[in-house]
Write a protein that holds these residues in place. Structure first.
Motif, mmCIF file in Angstrom:
data_model
loop_
_atom_site.group_PDB
_atom_site.id
_atom_site.type_symbol
_atom_site.label_atom_id
_atom_site.label_comp_id
_atom_site.label_asym_id
_atom_site.label_seq_id
_atom_site.Cartn_x
_atom_site.Cartn_y
_atom_site.Cartn_z
ATOM 1 N N ALA A 1 -1.353 -2.775 -4.383
ATOM 2 C CA ALA A 1 -1.067 -3.825 -5.395
ATOM 3 C C ALA A 1 -0.470 -5.066 -4.737
ATOM 4 C CB ALA A 1 -0.095 -3.269 -6.434
ATOM 5 N N PRO A 2 -0.747 -6.246 -5.324
ATOM 6 C CA PRO A 2 -0.114 -7.446 -4.766
ATOM 7 C C PRO A 2 1.361 -7.512 -5.165
ATOM 8 C CG PRO A 2 -1.421 -8.004 -6.689
ATOM 9 C CD PRO A 2 -1.593 -6.532 -6.472
ATOM 10 N N LEU A 3 2.162 -7.927 -4.232
ATOM 11 C CA LEU A 3 3.576 -8.173 -4.589
ATOM 12 C C LEU A 3 3.628 -9.617 -5.073
ATOM 13 C CD1 LEU A 3 5.754 -6.584 -1.775
ATOM 14 C CD2 LEU A 3 5.490 -5.842 -4.130
ATOM 15 N N LEU B 1 0.861 -1.191 0.000
ATOM 16 C CA LEU B 1 0.000 0.000 0.000
ATOM 17 C C LEU B 1 0.899 1.243 0.000
ATOM 18 C CD1 LEU B 1 -2.960 1.206 0.533
ATOM 19 C CD2 LEU B 1 -2.242 1.311 2.919
ATOM 20 N N ARG B 2 0.630 2.169 -0.920
ATOM 21 C CA ARG B 2 1.404 3.424 -0.972
ATOM 22 C C ARG B 2 0.435 4.593 -0.767
ATOM 23 N NH1 ARG B 2 6.636 3.610 -2.587
ATOM 24 N NH2 ARG B 2 7.509 1.526 -3.017
ATOM 25 N N VAL B 3 0.873 5.534 0.049
ATOM 26 C CA VAL B 3 0.019 6.701 0.307
ATOM 27 C C VAL B 3 0.797 7.977 0.026
ATOM 28 C CG1 VAL B 3 -1.309 5.485 2.107
ATOM 29 C CG2 VAL B 3 0.695 6.839 2.755
ATOM 30 N N GLN B 4 0.051 9.037 -0.086
ATOM 31 C CA GLN B 4 0.717 10.338 -0.307
ATOM 32 C C GLN B 4 1.101 10.889 1.066
ATOM 33 O OE1 GLN B 4 -1.784 13.352 -2.098
ATOM 34 N NE2 GLN B 4 -0.246 13.771 -3.630
ATOM 35 N N GLY B 5 2.337 11.279 1.234
ATOM 36 C CA GLY B 5 2.758 11.777 2.522
ATOM 37 C C GLY B 5 3.160 10.684 3.497
ATOM 38 N N ASN C 1 6.364 6.141 3.274
ATOM 39 C CA ASN C 1 5.020 6.322 2.715
ATOM 40 C C ASN C 1 4.458 5.009 2.141
ATOM 41 O OD1 ASN C 1 6.742 6.070 0.604
ATOM 42 N ND2 ASN C 1 5.840 7.724 -0.628
ATOM 43 N N TRP C 2 4.958 3.904 2.603
ATOM 44 C CA TRP C 2 4.449 2.610 2.116
ATOM 45 C C TRP C 2 4.471 1.572 3.225
ATOM 46 C CZ3 TRP C 2 7.755 -1.448 2.738
ATOM 47 C CH2 TRP C 2 9.110 -1.168 2.861
ATOM 48 N N LEU C 3 3.640 0.580 3.065
ATOM 49 C CA LEU C 3 3.710 -0.562 3.977
ATOM 50 C C LEU C 3 3.296 -1.837 3.224
ATOM 51 C CD1 LEU C 3 0.623 -1.496 5.006
ATOM 52 C CD2 LEU C 3 0.857 0.568 6.380
ATOM 53 N N ARG C 4 3.811 -2.959 3.740
ATOM 54 C CA ARG C 4 3.474 -4.264 3.120
ATOM 55 C C ARG C 4 2.771 -5.117 4.165
ATOM 56 N NH1 ARG C 4 9.285 -4.901 0.173
ATOM 57 N NH2 ARG C 4 8.847 -3.354 -1.433
ATOM 58 N N TYR C 5 1.714 -5.742 3.746
ATOM 59 C CA TYR C 5 0.983 -6.583 4.682
ATOM 60 C C TYR C 5 0.564 -7.900 4.033
ATOM 61 C CZ TYR C 5 -3.264 -4.868 2.309
ATOM 62 O OH TYR C 5 -4.213 -4.553 1.379
ATOM 63 N N ARG C 6 0.303 -8.867 4.889
ATOM 64 C CA ARG C 6 -0.197 -10.153 4.388
ATOM 65 C C ARG C 6 -1.667 -10.264 4.746
ATOM 66 N NH1 ARG C 6 3.378 -13.498 2.212
ATOM 67 N NH2 ARG C 6 5.559 -13.185 2.773
ATOM 68 N N VAL C 7 -2.399 -10.866 3.837
ATOM 69 C CA VAL C 7 -3.825 -10.999 4.059
ATOM 70 C C VAL C 7 -4.296 -12.350 3.523
ATOM 71 C CG1 VAL C 7 -4.309 -9.716 1.920
ATOM 72 C CG2 VAL C 7 -6.082 -9.905 3.664
ATOM 73 N N ALA C 8 -5.085 -13.038 4.341
ATOM 74 C CA ALA C 8 -5.503 -14.397 3.950
ATOM 75 C C ALA C 8 -6.497 -14.373 2.791
ATOM 76 C CB ALA C 8 -6.119 -15.108 5.149
ATOM 77 N N ARG C 9 -7.463 -13.400 2.863
ATOM 78 C CA ARG C 9 -8.491 -13.354 1.813
ATOM 79 C C ARG C 9 -8.519 -11.956 1.206
ATOM 80 N NH1 ARG C 9 -10.881 -16.100 5.930
ATOM 81 N NH2 ARG C 9 -11.312 -18.320 5.524
#
Lengths: 316, 506
Positions: A287-289, A231-235, A256-264
């Motif tokens: 976006a999915p990595l 996920l990328r955000v402004q600021g 300004n970004w973070l990566r997360y895991r999600v099951a669904r």
């Protein structure tokens, strides 16, 4: 369409295939992955009734590989590891010969030969001696031979290994088309991108044993975790990570970004976006990595090694 | 497991099976391709053309020169006998190519990796084997018949005006054909057991050397046979044709059993690991039960392992018993022929001979007594076993049954001289009750050692089947045959003479 139960093959004291079970329904593509010498070719040979299993059983296109060997071979198209073309023959003679072996009427074998040669861009070489074919052309012709009698099951050993990208694409397209016509494929390959693209299911084989199997998504989830999103955000993020922790597992973050895991992701991502937009967070992208089959394969092999699968279990 | 619904192929594949016509039709698909391939190879075509159209004229020129030369010395018989001999040579040279083609056809395909696509088709092993074997024979045989025709024409139309005896020509054509068959069928066996043309060529000397010897023998017969001028051909050559036809049948059976997908694809390298092989044999010798666990005691081994090996020998033992019986009957039949009758004194009293029994035993078996008898029996059985391995088991059924032929013959002579042949029974039965079954088991082992390679059991390769047969033979020799021979010899030296003496009142 392909069903194997604890299929085993021994060569004297050497166990080449160890209790392999497979269940491939009609219209599916099973990709067998594994290092050289893992037992892939031996499995293909047993499923073609060329080798007799030491233990276990298998049915291909409804026929038992031991008791109905000729029926199995009649209903299977095989691309062997070595293409094995008769180099003094011309393509037209070569295909006619195999058409006769499969008892195809003369007009039908002529038509099928021309159609398939055209599909794989080989019409210009119909009357050329096979000794003059390039490596890629030979592989395509071997594939034409395997498809000539329009079998319901195709066992393809490294179908695009010697091909240029354009030819490989032609072959992949042909496989997808035939899959739509309910043809069943078992493919062995080292081309992981191709495997990921074609496979309905994947089996990873090592030292004669299947060490992991399932769809790519299942394997990825099992061995490298839930899908990873970015996920990328402004600021600045301003503590966004902790606010999302009830929905997803944050793995990493930057300014300004973070990566997360999600099951669904299909269910969770829209809710997450709704919440962020509701809070006025300026989302730039979500976006999915990409997780590749290579990541999965290496992880599977690494875990098997860690579990002791690296010891020489090939010896009975 | 889910139920599988079978969707047939879009193009129906006909799988008519199990009739000779279908087998031959399918085999001919292979033959046509192979022959066409051979005829495109200048290495095959060149020699064939030369041997068909050039060599016969050389032979004819040689025949002309020889005839003129020997006529000067009044030895025209040499020329007369040389002309058919050269016909045989003209026919033989092209068929020697069949060996090259057969080796190339099988092991060459393996080397070029063209065999696997063919093995993945619905063709049966027999269709592949027959198709390829016929393909290996057609070009050289055509060249051979062509060469012989050219030679005969050149003789008939040439200055010699020699008219060949029909019987001899037929014999030479048949000889040429069976020789080609022997070479091709032998080459198939060799090529299916090797992984390179190089090793196949080396092993081909096992065919070339006996065939060269056979040509020498045939040449000698053609020159020396008293019936060389017979319109029905030479008797000895007919015998050779019959013998070689049997060899062809045995080789065909062997070739068909070794030419299987498993053998062809399973074998990757030619390597010998004798230590490993002996370990496997020893494991099987000691094994008890289907899982191959070693016996824990000699009693357990005798109770479970030895009977299992005897059970596997049932078929061979049945055949051996029938052959022993046939040999006994043949001995009787021969003994009844007037020309083979022995001049025994008619109706003499045997009482006075009883005292000489011991001397007779010493004369036959030497002074070593039981040991000499054991060694004598061992030598015969070992020889039969060794020769059986190289003769598909047939020599086992030639060497040991000779004893029963002699017994039948002697019994007949006894009866014809007015003695009661039952008198011989105690002389044989006292130790024979052990010795005969032991010899039967040993002969059956030898028969199986040679015959198993011609038809290994299902799911076993020739090598595996032979290893099992060899392990069984070792087990039975250790467990039954050697102890049985020793026991029988002890009885024969200690008990039998006493019993016979007692019966004869000596």
């Amino acid at each position: 369409m392909i069903e194997a139960i604890r299929l085993t093959k021994d060569y004297d004291d050497f166990r080449a295939v160890d209790a392999v079970s497979l269940d491939v329904p009609a219209g599916a593509v099973l990709v067998l992955l594994g290092p050289n010498g893992a037992g892939k070719t031996t499995i293909v040979r047993m499923l073609t009734s060329v080798l007799t299993p030491t233990e276990g059983s298998a049915r291909v296109a409804g026929f038992d590989v031991v008791t109905h060997a000729a029926d199995v071979r009649a209903h299977v198209g095989v691309l062997t590891e070595q293409h094995g073309l008769y180099e003094r023959m011309k393509a037209v003679e070569y295909l006619d010969f195999f058409g006769q072996v499969y008892h195809m009427p003369a007009d039908l074998r002529r038509k099928r030969s021309l159609d398939l040669m055209d599909r794989f861009g080989l019409t210009f070489a119909l009357n050329k001696p096979l000794g003059e074919y390039s490596k890629g052309m030979k592989q395509k012709l071997a594939l034409v031979r395997a498809m000539l009698h329009d079998p319901p099951v195709l066992l393809l050993d490294e179908p695009t290994s010697a091909m240029d990208p354009q030819s490989a694409r032609l072959v992949r397209d042909a496989i997808v088309d035939m899959q739509r016509d309910q043809r069943t494929f078992l493919i062995t390959t080292h081309n992981l991108a191709e495997a990921q693209h074609l496979a309905s299911a994947i089996a990873i084989i090592r030292k004669g044993r299947i060490i992991a199997s399932g769809t790519f998504e299942d394997l990825a989830r099992q061995f490298v975790g839930d899908p990873l999103m970015e996920l990328r955000v402004q600021g600045e993020l301003n503590g966004l990570a902790s606010e999302m922790s009830d929905l997803v597992t944050v793995e990493d973050e930057g300014a300004n970004w973070l990566r997360y895991r999600v099951a669904r992701p299909v269910e969770t991502n829209p809710r997450l976006l709704q919440r962020l937009i509701g809070q006025g967070v300026p989302v730039v992208s979500l976006a999915p990595l990409s997780q590749t089959l290579e990541d999965v394969y290496l992880q599977v092999v690494e875990e098997d090694e860690a579990k002791g699968g690296d010891r020489d279990e090939h010896l009975r | 497991m889910t139920n599988i619904s079978v969707s047939g192929p879009a193009i129906p594949v006909s799988l008519e099976r199990s009739s000779l016509g279908v087998t031959l039709r399918n085999a001919m698909i292979i033959t046509r391709r192979e022959v066409r391939d051979s005829l495109r190879d200048w290495r095959i075509i060149g020699p064939i053309l030369a041997l068909t159209f050039f060599f016969p004229f050389i032979a004819q020129f040689f025949a002309n020169q020889l005839t003129g030369f020997v006529a000067n010395y009044g030895a025209s018989i040499i020329a007369d006998r040389s002309i058919p001999f050269l016909l045989m040579i003209v026919g033989f040279f092209p068929i020697s190519i069949s060996l090259v083609i057969a080796l190339e056809t099988f092991v060459g395909e393996k080397e070029r990796r063209t065999l696997e696509p063919l093995l993945s088709t619905p063709l049966t092993n027999t269709e592949l084997y027959v198709g390829k074997s016929v393909a290996a024979m057609i070009p050289p045989l055509l060249a051979s018949y062509g060469g012989m025709s050219v030679y005969l024409m050149s003789l008939v139309l040439g200055s010699l005006q020699w008219r060949p005896p029909g019987g001899l020509v037929v014999q030479i054509v048949l000889l040429t054909t069976v020789q080609a068959l022997v070479m091709v069928t032998g080459a198939v066996v060799i090529s299916s057991q090797t992984t390179s043309t190089r090793s196949a060529n080396l092993l081909a000397s096992f065919i070339i050397i006996p065939m060269a010897g056979m040509i020498w023998l045939e040449s000698a017969i053609m020159f020396l046979a008293p019936d060389a001028e017979s319109p029905n051909g030479i008797g000895a050559l007919w015998a050779i044709i019959a013998g070689m036809s049997v060899v062809v049948l045995l080789l065909l059976r062997l070739g068909n059993s070794v030419f299987n997908r498993e053998e062809l694809l399973g074998r990757q390298i030619d390597s010998i690991d004798l230590r490993r092989w002996f370990r496997r044999v020893w494991r099987q010798v000691r094994a008890v039960g289907g899982k191959g666990l070693p016996a824990t005691s000699p009693w357990g081994w005798y109770r479970h392992s030895v009977p299992a090996s005897l059970g596997r020998l049932k078929g061979a033992a049945g055949v051996t018993a029938l052959v022993f019986l046939a040999a006994l009957i043949a001995g009787v039949v021969i003994g009844l022929q007037p020309q083979w009758r022995l001049p025994l004194p008619q109706g003499a009293s045997l009482t006075h001979t009883a005292g000489g029994i011991g001397d007779a035993s010493a004369l036959v078996f030497g002074s070593g007594g039981a040991l000499s008898i054991v060694m004598q029996n061992w030598r015969i059985l070992a020889l039969a076993s060794l020769l059986a391995v190289f003769s598909f088991g047939s020599m086992a059924l030639v060497i040991t049954p000779m004893v029963y032929l002699v017994i039948g013959y002697v019994m007949t002579q006894f009866a014809l001289a007015g003695y009661n042949p039952a008198l011989l029974v105690p002389a044989l039965a006292v130790h024979g009750i052990i010795e005969i079954p032991v010899i039967l088991v040993a002969t059956a082992c030898a028969l199986k050692l040679g015959a198993v390679i011609t038809r290994p059991p299902k799911r076993q390769t020739v090598g595996q089947a032979w290893t099992v047969a060899f392990s069984d033979a070792v087990k039975l020799w250790l467990g039954i045959i050697l102890p049985g021979l020793v026991l029988a010899a002890l009885i024969e030296t200690c008990v039998t003479p006493a019993v016979v003496q007692a019966l004869l009142g000596g």
